[in-house]
Design a protein around this motif. Structure first.
Motif, PDB file in Angstrom:
ATOM      1  N   GLU A  26       0.833  -1.212   0.000  1.00  0.00           N
ATOM      2  CA  GLU A  26       0.000   0.000   0.000  1.00  0.00           C
ATOM      3  C   GLU A  26       0.868   1.262   0.000  1.00  0.00           C
ATOM      4  N   ILE A  27       1.971   1.235   0.751  1.00  0.00           N
ATOM      5  CA  ILE A  27       2.859   2.402   0.780  1.00  0.00           C
ATOM      6  C   ILE A  27       3.474   2.638  -0.596  1.00  0.00           C
ATOM      7  N   ARG A  28       3.934   1.576  -1.231  1.00  0.00           N
ATOM      8  CA  ARG A  28       4.535   1.718  -2.564  1.00  0.00           C
ATOM      9  C   ARG A  28       3.505   2.162  -3.592  1.00  0.00           C
ATOM     10  N   ALA A  30       1.014   4.125  -2.978  1.00  0.00           N
ATOM     11  CA  ALA A  30       0.773   5.551  -2.735  1.00  0.00           C
ATOM     12  C   ALA A  30       1.995   6.405  -3.044  1.00  0.00           C
ATOM     13  N   GLU A 222      -3.899   0.945   3.826  1.00  0.00           N
ATOM     14  CA  GLU A 222      -4.286   2.236   3.247  1.00  0.00           C
ATOM     15  C   GLU A 222      -4.051   3.378   4.222  1.00  0.00           C
ATOM     16  N   ALA A 225      -0.308   4.099   4.842  1.00  0.00           N
ATOM     17  CA  ALA A 225       0.247   4.819   3.693  1.00  0.00           C
ATOM     18  C   ALA A 225      -0.175   6.289   3.730  1.00  0.00           C
ATOM     19  N   SER A 229       2.363   9.586   4.199  1.00  0.00           N
ATOM     20  CA  SER A 229       2.354  10.709   3.274  1.00  0.00           C
ATOM     21  C   SER A 229       2.134  12.016   4.028  1.00  0.00           C
TER      22      SER A 229
END
Length: 279
Positions: A26-28, A30, A222, A225, A229
């Motif tokens: 999910e981090i990648r 985003a 989600e 992430a 951000s």
């Protein structure tokens, strides 16, 4: 006195096993431009039934290794490590070992959004025995939302089912229903359930199947992430220290072949995996 040079490097993502790959994914998704190192302490997993002292020791070893690999920021993509080790590392170890680095967890980002999701103000938490016994979710939720009542249920069979590739078996259905029924029997007014283990999104469809109508399941990826951000927006100096070549490396304390095979449940790409030792 000369100041030490700032460390620039990839974002480190740590988990005791494979579940943290759901967070990494999910981090990648985003933030695809960033560089990442994923470290799985697969040889010593699971952490869920281990003592606070052992989880802290193992987690600190992993964090130090990721620092040695040049990571200015490490995400503990493991609920057990976040529950049992994060605060000690942040408060006691970072000021001595690496005052200019940061370590973040996965519990707080999930807790922060839960207040806007529940209408009944009664939520459930499904997690490993270690996470549930730590009471990290009820404690964090009470800090932000004193009016919310929290009901918790450990699910000791879910991680073994997933890591042994039995998550689609009839046995998985039995154990998913068993723990959900136990949770809902504590309070029929629960309307939101936190999946307090990073493995659990693999079982998400089954979990939705056995949750009562109108009860929502909250997976963490989600929200972690989004929180990361937002963290970079609030801390641009840390964002600048995270390199951005779009690369991702994987380290495991188990065999590379075993990691690649198990990781295929979570990620669908060719992995660059390297074996390391901790401790």
């Amino acid at each position: 006195m000369d100041l030490l040079p700032e460390i620039h490097g990839p974002i480190g993502v740590f988990d005791s096993g494979y579940g943290g790959l759901t967070i990494l994914d999910e981090i990648r998704r985003a933030m695809p431009r960033y560089d990442y190192i994923y470290l799985g302490d697969n040889a010593r997993a699971p952490y869920g039934t281990r003592s606070f002292e052992i989880v802290y020791k193992f987690t600190l070893e992993a964090v130090v290794r990721l620092f040695e690999e040049g990571c200015p920021l490490v995400i503990l993509a493991c609920n057990t490590a976040s529950a049992k080790a994060l605060r000690s590392i942040q408060q006691n170890d970072l000021p001595i070992l690496a005052f200019d680095r940061r370590v973040l967890g996965v519990i707080r980002p999930t807790v922060e959004v839960i207040g806007n999701m529940t209408k009944t103000r009664k939520i459930g938490v499904l997690g490993t025995l270690g996470t549930i016994q730590s009471e990290s979710y009820p404690l964090e939720i009470k800090k932000l939302y004193p009016d919310i009542e929290v009901y918790s249920e450990p699910c000791p069979m879910w991680v073994p089912l997933i890591e042994n590739n039995e998550h689609n078996s009839p046995g998985a259905d039995y154990f998913v229903k068993l723990y959900i029924d136990r949770l809902m029997n504590q309070c029929s007014q629960i309307d939101t359930v936190i999946l307090g283990c990073t493995h659990y999104p693999i079982l998400l469809e089954k979990i939705k199947k056995y949750l009562p109508s109108g009860v929502q399941a909250v997976a963490q990826g989600e929200w972690v992430a989004r929180s990361l951000s937002d963290y970079f927006k609030r801390h641009p100096e840390m964002d600048e220290r995270c390199t951005k070549q779009g690369t991702c490396r994987f380290y495991t304390t188990e065999s590379e072949a075993k990691f690649i095979d198990a990781a295929s449940l979570f990620l669908h790409e060719k992995l660059d995996v390297r074996h390391i030792t901790l401790g």
